[in-house]
Design a protein around this motif. Structure first.
Motif, mmCIF file in Angstrom:
data_model
loop_
_atom_site.group_PDB
_atom_site.id
_atom_site.type_symbol
_atom_site.label_atom_id
_atom_site.label_comp_id
_atom_site.label_asym_id
_atom_site.label_seq_id
_atom_site.Cartn_x
_atom_site.Cartn_y
_atom_site.Cartn_z
ATOM 1 N N ARG A 165 0.843 -1.198 0.000
ATOM 2 C CA ARG A 165 0.000 0.000 0.000
ATOM 3 C C ARG A 165 0.881 1.252 0.000
ATOM 4 O O ARG A 165 1.825 1.355 0.774
ATOM 5 C CB ARG A 165 -0.897 -0.030 1.225
ATOM 6 N N ILE A 166 0.529 2.214 -0.836
ATOM 7 C CA ILE A 166 1.236 3.477 -0.939
ATOM 8 C C ILE A 166 0.528 4.509 -0.075
ATOM 9 O O ILE A 166 -0.705 4.593 -0.097
ATOM 10 C CB ILE A 166 1.224 3.997 -2.391
ATOM 11 N N SER A 167 1.293 5.299 0.659
ATOM 12 C CA SER A 167 0.684 6.381 1.434
ATOM 13 C C SER A 167 1.643 7.567 1.490
ATOM 14 O O SER A 167 2.844 7.421 1.277
ATOM 15 C CB SER A 167 0.321 5.921 2.844
ATOM 16 N N VAL A 168 1.080 8.731 1.767
ATOM 17 C CA VAL A 168 1.872 9.952 1.919
ATOM 18 C C VAL A 168 1.642 10.461 3.332
ATOM 19 O O VAL A 168 0.510 10.641 3.770
ATOM 20 C CB VAL A 168 1.447 11.031 0.897
ATOM 21 N N ASP A 169 2.725 10.694 4.050
ATOM 22 C CA ASP A 169 2.645 11.214 5.415
ATOM 23 C C ASP A 169 2.497 12.738 5.352
ATOM 24 O O ASP A 169 3.446 13.435 4.979
ATOM 25 C CB ASP A 169 3.906 10.836 6.178
ATOM 26 N N PRO A 170 1.317 13.262 5.705
ATOM 27 C CA PRO A 170 1.122 14.711 5.620
ATOM 28 C C PRO A 170 1.981 15.504 6.601
ATOM 29 O O PRO A 170 2.218 16.694 6.403
ATOM 30 C CB PRO A 170 -0.375 14.885 5.925
ATOM 31 N N GLU A 171 2.470 14.848 7.633
ATOM 32 C CA GLU A 171 3.361 15.521 8.592
ATOM 33 C C GLU A 171 4.750 15.733 8.001
ATOM 34 O O GLU A 171 5.474 16.636 8.402
ATOM 35 C CB GLU A 171 3.471 14.706 9.881
ATOM 36 N N GLN A 172 5.133 14.878 7.060
ATOM 37 C CA GLN A 172 6.454 14.951 6.449
ATOM 38 C C GLN A 172 6.450 15.713 5.120
ATOM 39 O O GLN A 172 7.429 16.340 4.756
ATOM 40 C CB GLN A 172 6.968 13.525 6.196
ATOM 41 N N CYS A 173 5.346 15.635 4.395
ATOM 42 C CA CYS A 173 5.244 16.265 3.079
ATOM 43 C C CYS A 173 5.272 17.778 3.209
ATOM 44 O O CYS A 173 4.644 18.353 4.094
ATOM 45 C CB CYS A 173 3.934 15.818 2.412
ATOM 46 N N TYR A 174 6.014 18.432 2.311
ATOM 47 C CA TYR A 174 6.008 19.892 2.301
ATOM 48 C C TYR A 174 5.441 20.450 0.994
ATOM 49 O O TYR A 174 5.513 21.643 0.724
ATOM 50 C CB TYR A 174 7.373 20.492 2.629
ATOM 51 N N GLY A 175 4.837 19.570 0.173
ATOM 52 C CA GLY A 175 4.089 20.019 -0.993
ATOM 53 C C GLY A 175 4.891 20.364 -2.225
ATOM 54 O O GLY A 175 4.470 21.219 -2.999
ATOM 55 N N SER A 176 5.998 19.698 -2.457
ATOM 56 C CA SER A 176 6.790 19.995 -3.650
ATOM 57 C C SER A 176 6.040 19.664 -4.935
ATOM 58 O O SER A 176 6.306 20.261 -5.976
ATOM 59 C CB SER A 176 8.114 19.223 -3.616
ATOM 60 N N GLY A 177 5.132 18.703 -4.873
ATOM 61 C CA GLY A 177 4.370 18.304 -6.059
ATOM 62 C C GLY A 177 5.110 17.346 -6.963
ATOM 63 O O GLY A 177 4.619 16.987 -8.033
ATOM 64 N N ASP A 178 6.283 16.913 -6.554
ATOM 65 C CA ASP A 178 7.079 16.001 -7.373
ATOM 66 C C ASP A 178 6.321 14.700 -7.651
ATOM 67 O O ASP A 178 6.357 14.194 -8.769
ATOM 68 C CB ASP A 178 8.415 15.707 -6.684
ATOM 69 N N CYS A 179 5.618 14.188 -6.671
ATOM 70 C CA CYS A 179 4.877 12.935 -6.861
ATOM 71 C C CYS A 179 3.773 13.111 -7.903
ATOM 72 O O CYS A 179 3.563 12.237 -8.754
ATOM 73 C CB CYS A 179 4.300 12.433 -5.543
ATOM 74 N N VAL A 180 3.083 14.241 -7.859
ATOM 75 C CA VAL A 180 2.011 14.514 -8.820
ATOM 76 C C VAL A 180 2.594 14.643 -10.223
ATOM 77 O O VAL A 180 2.019 14.154 -11.193
ATOM 78 C CB VAL A 180 1.236 15.794 -8.431
ATOM 79 N N HIS A 181 3.736 15.272 -10.325
ATOM 80 C CA HIS A 181 4.407 15.433 -11.624
ATOM 81 C C HIS A 181 4.834 14.074 -12.192
ATOM 82 O O HIS A 181 4.664 13.817 -13.370
ATOM 83 C CB HIS A 181 5.622 16.355 -11.469
ATOM 84 N N ARG A 182 5.374 13.216 -11.346
ATOM 85 C CA ARG A 182 5.876 11.912 -11.808
ATOM 86 C C ARG A 182 4.769 10.902 -12.084
ATOM 87 O O ARG A 182 4.899 10.097 -12.999
ATOM 88 C CB ARG A 182 6.841 11.329 -10.778
ATOM 89 N N ALA A 183 3.725 10.901 -11.268
ATOM 90 C CA ALA A 183 2.661 9.890 -11.412
ATOM 91 C C ALA A 183 1.288 10.523 -11.153
ATOM 92 O O ALA A 183 0.650 10.248 -10.136
ATOM 93 C CB ALA A 183 2.917 8.729 -10.464
ATOM 94 N N PRO A 184 0.804 11.362 -12.076
ATOM 95 C CA PRO A 184 -0.459 12.065 -11.856
ATOM 96 C C PRO A 184 -1.686 11.155 -11.810
ATOM 97 O O PRO A 184 -2.736 11.576 -11.325
ATOM 98 C CB PRO A 184 -0.535 13.038 -13.040
ATOM 99 N N SER A 185 -1.573 9.930 -12.270
ATOM 100 C CA SER A 185 -2.718 9.016 -12.193
ATOM 101 C C SER A 185 -2.861 8.400 -10.802
ATOM 102 O O SER A 185 -3.879 7.783 -10.495
ATOM 103 C CB SER A 185 -2.585 7.904 -13.239
ATOM 104 N N VAL A 186 -1.853 8.584 -9.949
ATOM 105 C CA VAL A 186 -1.865 7.992 -8.606
ATOM 106 C C VAL A 186 -1.834 9.049 -7.508
ATOM 107 O O VAL A 186 -2.470 8.887 -6.479
ATOM 108 C CB VAL A 186 -0.691 6.999 -8.442
ATOM 109 N N PHE A 187 -1.118 10.153 -7.739
ATOM 110 C CA PHE A 187 -0.965 11.182 -6.706
ATOM 111 C C PHE A 187 -1.704 12.458 -7.087
ATOM 112 O O PHE A 187 -1.863 12.781 -8.256
ATOM 113 C CB PHE A 187 0.520 11.502 -6.494
ATOM 114 N N THR A 188 -2.113 13.189 -6.068
ATOM 115 C CA THR A 188 -2.768 14.481 -6.234
ATOM 116 C C THR A 188 -2.315 15.382 -5.094
ATOM 117 O O THR A 188 -1.563 14.935 -4.223
ATOM 118 C CB THR A 188 -4.311 14.315 -6.228
#
Length: 64
Positions: A2-25
């Motif tokens: 299972r894939i998850s994003v820790d909102p406490e660690q994320c600072y919103g670079s958007g790199d994940c959305v850029h690399r895999a927009p069908s999975v990340f938002t």
């Protein structure tokens, strides 16, 4: 797995959305996994997003 994003660690670079927009938002300015896409780890671009997250906020956990 299972894939998850820790909102406490994320600072919103958007790199994940850029690399895999069908999975990340972005939600509230932070990266998030699109509901229903938590198990799409087999996509090469998702693995790139996990490995390339500058905040190391994306994790892959084993579901037993």
């Amino acid at each position: 797995m299972r894939i998850s994003v820790d909102p406490e660690q994320c600072y919103g670079s958007g790199d994940c959305v850029h690399r895999a927009p069908s999975v990340f938002t972005k939600v509230g300015g932070l990266g998030a996994v699109i509901p229903g896409r938590e198990h799409d780890l087999d996509l090469p671009r998702v693995r790139e997003a996990v490995e390339g997250c500058p905040a190391a906020a994306i994790t892959v956990t084993r579901e037993d």
